[in-house]
Design a protein around this motif. Structure first.
Motif, PDB file in Angstrom:
ATOM      1  N   LEU A 154       0.782  -1.174  -0.132  1.00  0.00           N
ATOM      2  CA  LEU A 154       0.096   0.036  -0.001  1.00  0.00           C
ATOM      3  C   LEU A 154       0.907   1.285   0.080  1.00  0.00           C
ATOM      4  O   LEU A 154       0.588   2.179  -0.724  1.00  0.00           O
ATOM      5  N   VAL A 179       2.192   1.679  -3.688  1.00  0.00           N
ATOM      6  CA  VAL A 179       1.176   1.822  -4.376  1.00  0.00           C
ATOM      7  C   VAL A 179       0.832   3.518  -4.194  1.00  0.00           C
ATOM      8  O   VAL A 179       0.714   4.362  -5.205  1.00  0.00           O
ATOM      9  N   SER A 180       0.648   3.723  -2.754  1.00  0.00           N
ATOM     10  CA  SER A 180       0.406   5.288  -2.806  1.00  0.00           C
ATOM     11  C   SER A 180       1.475   6.203  -3.074  1.00  0.00           C
ATOM     12  O   SER A 180       1.374   7.293  -3.688  1.00  0.00           O
ATOM     13  N   PRO A 222      -0.686   7.428  -7.197  1.00  0.00           N
ATOM     14  CA  PRO A 222      -1.567   8.062  -6.110  1.00  0.00           C
ATOM     15  C   PRO A 222      -3.188   7.640  -6.439  1.00  0.00           C
ATOM     16  O   PRO A 222      -4.072   7.719  -5.654  1.00  0.00           O
ATOM     17  N   ALA A 242      -4.140   4.472  -5.330  1.00  0.00           N
ATOM     18  CA  ALA A 242      -4.428   4.451  -3.748  1.00  0.00           C
ATOM     19  C   ALA A 242      -5.760   5.313  -3.515  1.00  0.00           C
ATOM     20  O   ALA A 242      -6.542   4.866  -2.518  1.00  0.00           O
ATOM     21  N   ARG A 243      -6.104   6.231  -4.249  1.00  0.00           N
ATOM     22  CA  ARG A 243      -7.176   6.897  -4.228  1.00  0.00           C
ATOM     23  C   ARG A 243      -8.459   5.732  -4.432  1.00  0.00           C
ATOM     24  O   ARG A 243      -9.745   5.885  -3.662  1.00  0.00           O
ATOM     25  N   ALA A 284      -8.567   3.227  -1.562  1.00  0.00           N
ATOM     26  CA  ALA A 284      -9.230   4.243  -0.149  1.00  0.00           C
ATOM     27  C   ALA A 284     -10.698   4.079  -0.252  1.00  0.00           C
ATOM     28  O   ALA A 284     -11.292   4.212   0.625  1.00  0.00           O
TER      29      ALA A 284
END
Length: 129
Positions: free
Chosen positions: A18, A21-22, A26, A29-30, A33
């Motif tokens: 994670l 990936v973030s 990004p 990641a969104r 999330a």
């Protein structure tokens, strides 16, 4: 000993993935999330859709299709859930199941301030000294 360390190692790998990936993607990641913010809704919808596909009160495809077809169907369902989750989380704060759960837990719709004298004392902010 591996029985105790395996979950910790798995959690470490997941956290590292994670973080990677973030940092690298990004946008991905969104998407993850948004999916995490509505995990209960995702779980319930997966259960309902797959039950309707594979059990007798649905299409009854259990043990009639191969493993690759099942895996492909699950990936398509998860991809659709990710796409819909991003769109939904762009408009609202909670997924449908999360909203129901929070409403039942709080005794009111989340985001609305409680009327004076109603609700548990936990809803009232404590004064700052």
């Amino acid at each position: 000993m591996s029985l105790l360390t395996a979950p910790a190692l798995t959690a470490s790998y997941a956290c590292g993935l994670l973080l990677l990936v973030s940092a690298v993607r990004p946008a991905a990641a969104r998407v993850l999330a948004a999916s995490g913010r509505m995990a209960l809704t995702q779980y319930l919808s997966q259960s309902l859709v797959l039950a309707l596909i594979f059990t007798g009160y649905g299409l009854g495809l259990y043990d009639r299709v191969g493993t690759a077809v099942v895996l492909a169907g699950c990936l398509v369902l998860y991809g659709a859930q990710l796409a819909l989750g991003v769109r939904l989380m762009g408009r609202v704060r909670y997924g449908p199941a999360e909203l129901v759960l929070r409403t039942v837990t709080l005794g009111r719709r989340p985001g609305r301030s409680p009327s004076p004298g109603s609700g548990p004392a936990a809803d009232v902010p404590l004064p700052v000294p």
